[in-house]
Motif scaffolding. Structure first.
Motif, PDB file in Angstrom:
ATOM      1  N   SER A   1      33.444  -0.531  -4.524  1.00 43.03           N
ATOM      2  CA  SER A   1      32.852   0.733  -4.966  1.00 43.03           C
ATOM      3  C   SER A   1      32.568   0.708  -6.462  1.00 43.03           C
ATOM      4  O   SER A   1      31.491   1.112  -6.911  1.00 43.03           O
ATOM      5  CB  SER A   1      33.794   1.893  -4.623  1.00 43.03           C
ATOM      6  OG  SER A   1      33.304   3.109  -5.146  1.00 43.03           O
TER       7      SER A   1
ATOM      8  N   THR B   1      29.525  -1.464  -7.363  1.00 43.37           N
ATOM      9  CA  THR B   1      28.217  -0.813  -7.213  1.00 43.37           C
ATOM     10  C   THR B   1      27.935   0.153  -8.360  1.00 43.37           C
ATOM     11  O   THR B   1      26.782   0.509  -8.600  1.00 43.37           O
ATOM     12  CB  THR B   1      28.165  -0.045  -5.883  1.00 43.37           C
ATOM     13  OG1 THR B   1      29.208   0.942  -5.856  1.00 43.37           O
ATOM     14  CG2 THR B   1      28.341  -0.989  -4.702  1.00 43.37           C
TER      15      THR B   1
ATOM     16  N   SER C   1      36.345  -3.325 -11.193  1.00 48.22           N
ATOM     17  CA  SER C   1      36.133  -3.937  -9.881  1.00 48.22           C
ATOM     18  C   SER C   1      36.905  -5.245  -9.750  1.00 48.22           C
ATOM     19  O   SER C   1      37.584  -5.487  -8.749  1.00 48.22           O
ATOM     20  CB  SER C   1      34.642  -4.187  -9.666  1.00 48.22           C
ATOM     21  OG  SER C   1      34.424  -4.926  -8.485  1.00 48.22           O
TER      22      SER C   1
END
Length: 399
Positions: free
Chosen positions: A85, A88, A95
């Motif tokens: 998530s 993105t 991340s």
């Protein structure tokens, strides 16, 4: 406490009895053999209860361990979802942190799963075999046979003693105990008893080996499996430490930046709240001074100004910035039309029957038109023009 006999003493006494049945003292130790069997059986019952509990606890640990592994695997999926998530959202550092921790957790979980399986293989299966072996080895049958042989020996010994007493009585001799000859007469019965006792002790020794050295050997193997688990887990953690140190520094920097953004947003929010509170107070005071809502007693308009009028008025806007805007207005057929700043938009139309006209006590050029859901603020060029507009609105309403 009843006297008992050790394995070594039993071996020595039995060998002496085999060598010299007439002078052997084994007969006097047979009750000790019986007491030993009773004590051993009592200990075995306690051991069996303990082993059954141990088996139950190992099963519970194994089940809870597998449940822990399942929950950890779901937790890893959540970490991966978070990581993807943020990926993105172009938060690469965050991340990477989530995804690397997911990889580490998966590796440690696999090690823990292997440890749980080792617990079942190394401990549970051997323990189950120990408990089942007690049912298979015929120990209880041997004990029963030995008890029977002891009773047979005791009965025959009593019978022989009685016969000897009768015989000595007939011969006029004084003899009340079985002598060496009696020991020789009971030799076969003693041999059978000794054989049963020997078979029983052999079974007991086998059980002791299973419950002692063999069980400890399994515990040692499981200990070694635990050591491997901790060593491999520590190695995985050490490999991740450099990344975690760098990540911790980055997280601190990100936190400082986010705290600064929160501070700026908080200041902006407080400023907006203060502005709205001031404007709200001003509007409240204006409404309080001019009256709020509908009133039963409405001022009467001057009939000479009629019921129709067209011209320009200033109207105060409803936005955050209260400004006066010039609008073309018209009164006709009991309705007020208000044009917008853009020509292509149709004018707003108010039914005056549902409205009330209120003068502004602080400004003679200003008046309010109160509808069922809104208050309109108007301003004319001068006091006279304001009075004319108010009269026309009131007259048109009563038309």
């Amino acid at each position: 406490m009843p006297e008992r006999i050790s394995v070594s003493d039993f071996v020595v006494l039995t060998n002496e009895d085999l060598s010299s049945p007439g002078t052997s003292s084994f007969q006097s130790k047979m009750s000790d053999c019986r007491n030993t069997v009773s004590a051993v059986e009592e200990c075995l019952e306690m051991d069996n209860t303990t082993l059954q509990r141990m088996k139950k606890l190992l099963k519970a640990i194994h089940t809870s361990g597998l449940s822990h592994v399942e929950n950890k695997e779901q937790y890893i999926e959540i970490l991966e979802i978070f990581g993807n998530s943020h990926l993105t959202q172009d938060n690469n550092e965050i991340s990477t942190g989530f995804l690397n921790l997911a990889v580490f957790t998966r590796e440690v979980t696999a090690l823990f799963k292997n440890l749980v399986q080792n617990l079942n293989n190394i401990m549970a299966f051997p323990l189950e075999n120990v408990l089942k072996s007690e049912l298979r080895d015929g120990r209880l049958e041997l004990k029963k046979n030995m008890e029977k042989r002891w009773k047979d020996y005791d009965i025959k010994l009593g019978k022989l003693e009685k016969e000897r007493k009768e015989k000595t009585k007939q011969l006029g001799l004084i003899r009340t105990e079985v002598g060496p000859d009696g020991g020789e007469d009971m030799e076969r019965e003693r041999r059978i008893f000794q054989l049963q006792m020997c078979e029983y002790l052999l079974k007991i020794q086998e059980l002791k080996v299973r419950k002692g050295p063999d069980l400890l050997q399994s515990l040692i193997k499981y200990f070694q499996a635990q050591v491997s688990f901790f060593q491999d887990g520590l190695k995985a953690a050490e490999n991740l430490i450099p990344f975690i140190d760098k990540l911790a520094s980055s997280v601190h920097t990100m936190r400082v930046e986010q705290d600064e953004e929160v501070k700026q947003l908080t200041q902006l929010r407080d400023s907006l709240r203060l502005l709205l509170q001031v404007e709200g107070k001003e509007e409240y005071l204006n409404r309080k001074n001019s009256g709020n809502g509908y009133s039963i007693h409405q001022p009467q308009g001057n009939k000479k100004y009629g019921t129709e009028k067209s011209g320009f008025l200033l109207k105060k806007s409803d936005g955050i910035r209260k400004v006066w805007q010039k609008r073309k207005c018209g009164v006709k057929f009991g309705c007020l039309t208000i044009s917008h700043s853009t020509i292509n938009r149709p004018p707003a139309k108010l039914n005056l029957l549902t409205c009330q006209v209120r003068p502004d006590p602080e400004d003679k050029r200003t008046f309010d038109l109160v509808s069922h859901n809104r208050t309109y603020h108007f301003q004319a060029e001068d006091e006279q023009e304001c009075m004319i507009w108010m009269s026309v609105l009131q007259n048109s309403k009563e038309e």
